[in-house]
Design an enzyme around this catalytic site. Structure first.
Site, PDB file in Angstrom:
ATOM      1  N   ALA A  30       0.758  -1.204  -0.106  1.00 53.44           N
ATOM      2  CA  ALA A  30      -0.176   0.016   0.122  1.00 53.44           C
ATOM      3  C   ALA A  30       0.818   1.311  -0.056  1.00 53.44           C
ATOM      4  CB  ALA A  30      -0.932  -0.212   1.307  1.00 53.44           C
ATOM      5  N   LEU A  31       1.303   1.645  -1.161  1.00 56.77           N
ATOM      6  CA  LEU A  31       1.960   2.758  -1.234  1.00 56.77           C
ATOM      7  C   LEU A  31       1.295   4.143  -1.904  1.00 56.77           C
ATOM      8  CD1 LEU A  31       4.747   4.504  -1.519  1.00 56.77           C
ATOM      9  CD2 LEU A  31       5.225   3.387  -3.737  1.00 56.77           C
ATOM     10  N   GLU A  88      -1.562   6.800  -3.181  1.00 59.40           N
ATOM     11  CA  GLU A  88      -2.567   7.312  -2.496  1.00 59.40           C
ATOM     12  C   GLU A  88      -3.483   8.347  -3.438  1.00 59.40           C
ATOM     13  OE1 GLU A  88      -0.986   9.815   0.655  1.00 59.40           O
ATOM     14  OE2 GLU A  88      -0.200   7.992   1.920  1.00 59.40           O
ATOM     15  N   ALA A 113      -1.102  10.922  -4.467  1.00 57.91           N
ATOM     16  CA  ALA A 113       0.297  10.457  -4.697  1.00 57.91           C
ATOM     17  C   ALA A 113       0.207   9.260  -5.517  1.00 57.91           C
ATOM     18  CB  ALA A 113       1.103  10.288  -3.257  1.00 57.91           C
ATOM     19  N   PHE A 124      -5.754   1.727  -4.948  1.00 59.38           N
ATOM     20  CA  PHE A 124      -5.254   0.973  -6.130  1.00 59.38           C
ATOM     21  C   PHE A 124      -4.363  -0.027  -5.593  1.00 59.38           C
ATOM     22  CE2 PHE A 124      -5.697   5.040  -8.678  1.00 59.38           C
ATOM     23  CZ  PHE A 124      -6.889   4.834  -8.932  1.00 59.38           C
ATOM     24  N   ARG A 138      -5.476 -18.267 -42.435  1.00 62.12           N
ATOM     25  CA  ARG A 138      -6.820 -17.577 -42.967  1.00 62.12           C
ATOM     26  C   ARG A 138      -6.288 -17.074 -44.140  1.00 62.12           C
ATOM     27  NH1 ARG A 138     -12.094 -16.618 -41.861  1.00 62.12           N
ATOM     28  NH2 ARG A 138     -12.579 -14.301 -42.370  1.00 62.12           N
ATOM     29  N   GLN A 186       1.624  -7.883 -47.709  1.00 60.78           N
ATOM     30  CA  GLN A 186       2.512  -7.269 -46.796  1.00 60.78           C
ATOM     31  C   GLN A 186       2.053  -6.321 -45.732  1.00 60.78           C
ATOM     32  OE1 GLN A 186       5.225  -5.142 -49.680  1.00 60.78           O
ATOM     33  NE2 GLN A 186       6.096  -7.066 -50.638  1.00 60.78           N
ATOM     34  N   GLU A 243       4.320  -0.275 -11.607  1.00 59.21           N
ATOM     35  CA  GLU A 243       5.905  -0.327 -11.568  1.00 59.21           C
ATOM     36  C   GLU A 243       6.507   1.122 -11.998  1.00 59.21           C
ATOM     37  OE1 GLU A 243       8.035  -2.280  -9.635  1.00 59.21           O
ATOM     38  OE2 GLU A 243       6.301  -3.552  -8.987  1.00 59.21           O
TER      39      GLU A 243
HETATM   40  C1  LIG Z   1      -3.124  -2.954 -12.383  1.00 62.40           C
HETATM   41  C2  LIG Z   1      -2.420  -1.750 -11.342  1.00 62.40           C
HETATM   42  C3  LIG Z   1      -2.056  -2.477 -10.074  1.00 62.40           C
HETATM   43  C4  LIG Z   1      -1.499  -1.608  -8.970  1.00 62.40           C
HETATM   44  N1  LIG Z   1      -1.297  -2.328  -7.987  1.00 62.40           N
HETATM   45  C5  LIG Z   1      -0.721  -1.466  -6.979  1.00 62.40           C
HETATM   46  C6  LIG Z   1      -0.327  -1.690  -5.509  1.00 62.40           C
HETATM   47  O1  LIG Z   1      -0.304  -3.023  -5.497  1.00 62.40           O
HETATM   48  N2  LIG Z   1      -0.197  -0.925  -4.660  1.00 62.40           N
HETATM   49  C7  LIG Z   1       0.121   0.493  -5.027  1.00 62.40           C
HETATM   50  O2  LIG Z   1       0.598   1.064  -4.058  1.00 62.40           O
HETATM   51  N3  LIG Z   1      -0.183   1.112  -5.976  1.00 62.40           N
HETATM   52  C8  LIG Z   1      -0.685   0.002  -7.125  1.00 62.40           C
HETATM   53  N4  LIG Z   1      -1.033   0.755  -8.448  1.00 62.40           N
HETATM   54  C9  LIG Z   1      -1.079   2.134  -8.574  1.00 62.40           C
HETATM   55  C10 LIG Z   1       0.029   2.419  -9.569  1.00 62.40           C
HETATM   56  O3  LIG Z   1       1.409   2.475  -8.700  1.00 62.40           O
HETATM   57  C11 LIG Z   1       0.015   4.009  -9.927  1.00 62.40           C
HETATM   58  O4  LIG Z   1      -1.197   3.916 -10.793  1.00 62.40           O
HETATM   59  C12 LIG Z   1       1.125   4.448 -10.771  1.00 62.40           C
HETATM   60  O5  LIG Z   1       2.113   4.505  -9.903  1.00 62.40           O
HETATM   61  C13 LIG Z   1       0.615   5.759 -11.403  1.00 62.40           C
HETATM   62  O6  LIG Z   1      -0.117   6.700 -10.653  1.00 62.40           O
HETATM   63  P1  LIG Z   1      -1.330   7.351 -11.064  1.00 62.40           P
HETATM   64  O7  LIG Z   1      -2.263   6.179 -11.493  1.00 62.40           O
HETATM   65  O8  LIG Z   1      -1.802   8.015  -9.970  1.00 62.40           O
HETATM   66  O9  LIG Z   1      -1.146   8.385 -12.157  1.00 62.40           O
HETATM   67  P2  LIG Z   1      -0.568   9.683 -12.054  1.00 62.40           P
HETATM   68  O10 LIG Z   1       0.588   9.780 -11.300  1.00 62.40           O
HETATM   69  O11 LIG Z   1      -1.546  10.663 -11.595  1.00 62.40           O
HETATM   70  O12 LIG Z   1      -0.156  10.121 -13.656  1.00 62.40           O
HETATM   71  C14 LIG Z   1      -1.122  10.347 -14.477  1.00 62.40           C
HETATM   72  C15 LIG Z   1      -0.228  10.743 -15.903  1.00 62.40           C
HETATM   73  O13 LIG Z   1       0.730  11.771 -15.721  1.00 62.40           O
HETATM   74  C16 LIG Z   1       1.967  11.226 -15.915  1.00 62.40           C
HETATM   75  N5  LIG Z   1       3.126  11.776 -15.221  1.00 62.40           N
HETATM   76  C17 LIG Z   1       3.123  12.108 -13.842  1.00 62.40           C
HETATM   77  N6  LIG Z   1       4.074  12.495 -13.388  1.00 62.40           N
HETATM   78  C18 LIG Z   1       4.837  12.839 -14.479  1.00 62.40           C
HETATM   79  C19 LIG Z   1       6.055  13.559 -14.854  1.00 62.40           C
HETATM   80  N7  LIG Z   1       6.721  13.828 -13.860  1.00 62.40           N
HETATM   81  N8  LIG Z   1       6.296  13.590 -16.204  1.00 62.40           N
HETATM   82  C20 LIG Z   1       5.693  13.153 -17.063  1.00 62.40           C
HETATM   83  N9  LIG Z   1       4.525  12.514 -16.680  1.00 62.40           N
HETATM   84  C21 LIG Z   1       4.370  12.635 -15.770  1.00 62.40           C
HETATM   85  C22 LIG Z   1       1.814   9.748 -15.805  1.00 62.40           C
HETATM   86  O14 LIG Z   1       2.917   9.194 -16.423  1.00 62.40           O
HETATM   87  C23 LIG Z   1       0.558   9.431 -16.307  1.00 62.40           C
HETATM   88  O15 LIG Z   1       0.399   9.326 -17.718  1.00 62.40           O
HETATM   89  C24 LIG Z   1      -1.402  -0.142  -9.319  1.00 62.40           C
HETATM   90  C25 LIG Z   1      -2.121   0.206 -10.674  1.00 62.40           C
HETATM   91  C26 LIG Z   1      -2.585  -0.407 -11.544  1.00 62.40           C
HETATM   92  C27 LIG Z   1      -2.941   0.002 -12.892  1.00 62.40           C
END
Ligand SMILES: Cc1cc2nc3c(=O)[nH]c(=O)nc-3n(C[C@H](O)[C@H](O)[C@H](O)COP(=O)(O)OP(=O)(O)OC[C@H]3O[C@@H](n4cnc5c(N)ncnc54)[C@H](O)[C@@H]3O)c2cc1C
Length: 392
Positions: free
Chosen positions: A132-133, A135, A138, A164, A280, A291, A375
């Site tokens: 759980a990282l 938020e 965040a 998430f 197919r 091509q 990740e």
């Molecule tokens: C299937 C799945 C499993 C997950 N499992 C876990 C879990 O077990 N535990 C957990 O803690 N989290 C989990 N997550 C969350 C995941 O780590 C986050 O979704 C991820 O870190 C991105 O954060 P966000 O979704 O809030 O997007 P945001 O950070 O809001 O980003 C939105 C967009 O802005 C872009 N962006 C943000 N900052 C920048 C920058 N500096 N420069 C350029 N572009 C930027 C991003 O690339 C993205 O396109 C999971 C997510 C998914 C989809």
């Protein structure tokens, strides 16, 4: 004999990969065949069985040392196994290898007691965890935390909301990262701290459930004044305020594992596309002779082979003692973007056949989409690479 360029880097692990592929064919494919055609995710008890069986055979969490229940295999071997799992197309194969519910590299930094109590059962496949990282405010900016851990004298009180979170519904423990408040009105000034908390701890509960595109749910995790003892801090007193460094240290391997899974999925999608294009017929000829169709498959072949070589080279560097974050970022970026394109192109080659519910490509199309987000997003990988190039 496999004459693909990446076969050069697979040398030395062929027997292990053969043994894993044989396990998948003999034991997992028959079990997967019993799953309903449209079930995206296997049931939790079947996943747990696969995990334990694979651990007993030495595949699951294979890079962990034998004294912790692993097999002590090199990281390159782990990467090749994840690749093989993705390439197999077997719905159960990914669960035979440690993933987001398996032993966390964070716990490698645990105290001896934490390692014995929490890490060893995870390595043996006997328990599961969640991390759980993230938020609500965040995500990519992961350490802009509002969940706080306040020192209470003999322990900590943790309050906040995580989102998430994968596996929360079937995890035995949660690894929770919180902003550290050293008490006495100091405020959250002490960096981030990682805690290991049993899921049945009072005050810790699952909130909202989010249905994911590929059937894998994500969860909100609520922490309402969760009280934990001092030894819940991963790494003990030295771990207080050290979560950012610990997390960064553990990210490279996770990203290379995701890259390997992506390469496997891309190779599987490519195989399906090639097989279909050879059979197919349209306008009096096999579609593979056109091509425009060849372009889809040849471009994928070139990209997959390049992504695989990059991933394997980075894994070998890890075994040689170099865990450069930009290497893992390069591999994860390349492999995940390649896999998304590979699945998309193969579905295009299949036409409506690949779009229909129950077809492997229909599932892969939804499944692979998370790979450029988890990740660290593709954009975040680019930020890391740009920084390493002196541009940040
Ligand atoms: C299937 C799945 C499993 C997950 N499992 C876990 C879990 O077990 N535990 C957990 O803690 N989290 C989990 N997550 C969350 C995941 O780590 C986050 O979704 C991820 O870190 C991105 O954060 P966000 O979704 O809030 O997007 P945001 O950070 O809001 O980003 C939105 C967009 O802005 C872009 N962006 C943000 N900052 C920048 C920058 N500096 N420069 C350029 N572009 C930027 C991003 O690339 C993205 O396109 C999971 C997510 C998914 C989809």
């Amino acid at each position: 004999m496999n004459s693909a360029p990446s076969a050069v880097l697979e040398d030395g692990h062929r027997e292990l990969v053969d043994a894993f592929e044989s396990f998948v064919r003999r034991e997992l494919v028959p079990l997967a065949a019993e799953l309903p055609e449209t079930a995206d995710q296997p049931p939790a008890d079947l996943r747990a069985y696969v995990r334990k069986r694979s651990a007993a055979l030495g595949f699951y969490a294979g890079d962990y040392p034998e004294e912790l229940g692993g097999s002590g295999m090199p990281f390159t071997a782990v990467v090749l196994l994840h690749h093989a799992a993705g390439r197999s197309g077997c719905a159960l194969a990914p669960y035979a290898l440690a993933g987001s519910d398996g032993p966390s590299p964070l716990l490698r930094h645990g105290t001896p007691e934490q390692i014995e109590r929490y890490l060893v059962p995870l390595v043996r496949g006997e328990s599961a965890r969640c991390l759980a990282l993230t938020e609500p405010h965040a995500g990519s900016d992961a350490f802009r935390l509002t969940t706080t851990a306040v020192r209470t004298g003999d322990g900590w009180r943790i309050s906040g909301r995580k989102t998430f979170v994968s596996n929360a519904d079937r995890a035995d423990i949660a690894l929770v990262v919180a902003a550290t408040d050293l008490g006495e009105g100091a405020g959250p000034t002490g960096g981030a701290t990682a805690f290991v908390i049993p899921m049945d701890q009072p005050g810790l509960r699952i909130g909202q459930r989010y249905e994911g595109m590929s059937g894998e749910p994500l969860f909100e995790l609520m922490l309402d004044g969760v009280t934990v003892p001092a030894d819940a801090v991963i790494g003990g007193e030295e771990g207080v305020g050290a979560a950012t460094a610990l997390a960064i240290d553990s990210l490279s391997r996770g990203r290379l594992v995701v890259a390997a899974m992506c390469n496997g999925v891309a190779e599987y999608a490519l195989r399906l596309g090639v097989e279909y294009a050879r059979e197919r017929e349209a306008f009096g000829a096999r579609i593979g002779t056109y091509q425009h169709v060849q372009e889809h498959l040849v471009a994928t072949r070139a990209e997959v082979e390049a992504a695989k070589l990059l991933t394997l080279a980075c894994a070998r560097l890890v075994d040689a003692g170099t865990e450069a974050p930009e290497n893992a970022a390069l591999a994860k970026l390349t492999a995940s973007e390649t896999a998304v394109r590979a699945v998309d192109r193969s579905l295009q080659v299949h036409g409506a056949t690949g779009w229909v519910r129950g077809h492997p490509l229909e599932f892969l199309y939804r499944y692979v989409r998370m790979m450029t987000i988890i990740e660290g997003t593709s954009e975040v990988q680019k930020v890391i690479i740009a920084k390493a190039m002196g541009l940040g």
